[in-house]
Design a protein around this motif. Structure first.
Motif, mmCIF file in Angstrom:
data_model
loop_
_atom_site.group_PDB
_atom_site.id
_atom_site.type_symbol
_atom_site.label_atom_id
_atom_site.label_comp_id
_atom_site.label_asym_id
_atom_site.label_seq_id
_atom_site.Cartn_x
_atom_site.Cartn_y
_atom_site.Cartn_z
ATOM 1 N N ASN A 58 4.717 -6.056 1.351
ATOM 2 C CA ASN A 58 4.385 -5.726 0.106
ATOM 3 C C ASN A 58 3.130 -5.182 0.258
ATOM 4 O OD1 ASN A 58 4.140 -4.817 -2.393
ATOM 5 N ND2 ASN A 58 4.652 -6.376 -3.507
ATOM 6 N N THR A 59 2.309 -4.537 -0.560
ATOM 7 C CA THR A 59 0.907 -4.222 -0.192
ATOM 8 C C THR A 59 0.013 -4.223 -1.493
ATOM 9 O OG1 THR A 59 1.314 -1.860 -0.719
ATOM 10 C CG2 THR A 59 1.674 -2.264 1.570
ATOM 11 N N ARG A 60 -1.206 -4.509 -1.181
ATOM 12 C CA ARG A 60 -2.180 -4.563 -2.292
ATOM 13 C C ARG A 60 -3.532 -3.741 -1.647
ATOM 14 N NH1 ARG A 60 -3.338 -11.162 -2.300
ATOM 15 N NH2 ARG A 60 -3.889 -11.152 -0.212
ATOM 16 N N VAL B 267 -6.038 -1.289 2.267
ATOM 17 C CA VAL B 267 -4.425 -1.735 1.688
ATOM 18 C C VAL B 267 -4.117 -2.593 2.832
ATOM 19 C CG1 VAL B 267 -2.131 -0.834 1.573
ATOM 20 C CG2 VAL B 267 -4.272 0.625 1.216
#
Length: 242
Positions: A230-232, A220
């Motif tokens: 934000n995360t991905r 992550v």
């Protein structure tokens, strides 16, 4: 003139004094010659006004390496792809993953992997815009309370689902059954220095090995910046094609 030169004077007494190299005047004439060996020669001639003598100095200059032909670096498969009727060319890939995930299906493993990664990431997200409590494990190796809290949360997820598996955490070390075929590797905050200073990017990482080879993993990544994080998530399981 590039490269190192070996100076071999024809009248060394005019050049070398007391084991040192004296000051050489500007040459009055010079002649270069190419050799078939690995050196080129350069003959320099000096006229000494005070004594009327001429001194010759021979320089052996290493030849520069020949530039590599860029065509030889081209992958043959890429060259053949232009003449292939298929619009896509498949290249051989290195298979580093485990042949199987053992008695536990890959779908179950990746589900727990993603859950552990998401749980750790939530701990980090809750702390990312707050003041840091920073300590040092080494001269430049930082650790924060968030590292420890994230790892504790991730450990809870793994142990709840696989209590008999071996776990290696960056902060807590090895826990669990050392005879297990499964090893979980947890990095609760990969990029602590960036996190501590509010710089992107950093991540939460977790992976599981079956009999010493990767079976499933998730990362992550935190992107953005202060007050706009934000995360991905990136995931993979053994045998999966991309």
């Amino acid at each position: 003139m590039m490269g190192r030169a070996l100076i071999v004077p024809s009248t060394s007494s005019m050049i070398s004094t007391g084991g040192g190299i004296g000051i050489i005047p500007f040459p009055t004439s010079a002649r270069a010659r190419r050799c078939s060996s690995g050196f080129n020669t350069l003959n320099l001639h000096f006229n000494h006004n005070q004594c009327g003598r001429t001194t010759s100095v021979h320089l052996l200059i290493p030849k520069p390496p020949q530039p590599t032909n860029p065509i030889s670096l081209t992958v043959s498969a890429a060259l053949s792809s232009s003449s292939s009727s298929s619009p896509h060319t498949e290249y051989p890939t290195l298979r580093a993953g485990a042949p199987s995930t053992g008695p536990i299906p890959s779908t179950q493993l990746i589900q727990v992997v993603e859950s552990a990664a998401s749980t750790g990431a939530q701990v980090v997200m809750d702390a990312v815009n707050k003041p840091r409590n920073i300590a040092y494990k080494g001269i430049t190796d930082l650790v924060t309370d968030t590292d420890k809290a994230s790892e504790a949360a991730m450990l809870e997820v793994v142990r709840k689902n696989f209590g008999d598996h071996l776990i290696l955490g960056e902060e807590g070390g090895v826990i669990g059954d050392t005879l297990s075929d499964y090893l979980w590797c947890i990095d609760p905050l990969d990029g602590t220095t960036n996190f501590a200073h509010g710089y992107p990017s950093f991540a939460v990482s977790v992976g599981v090995l079956f009999q010493g080879k990767p079976a499933a993993a998730a990362v992550v990544e935190f992107v953005g910046g202060p007050l706009a994080w934000n995360t991905r998530m990136f995931t993979a399981t053994t045998g999966e094609k991309f």
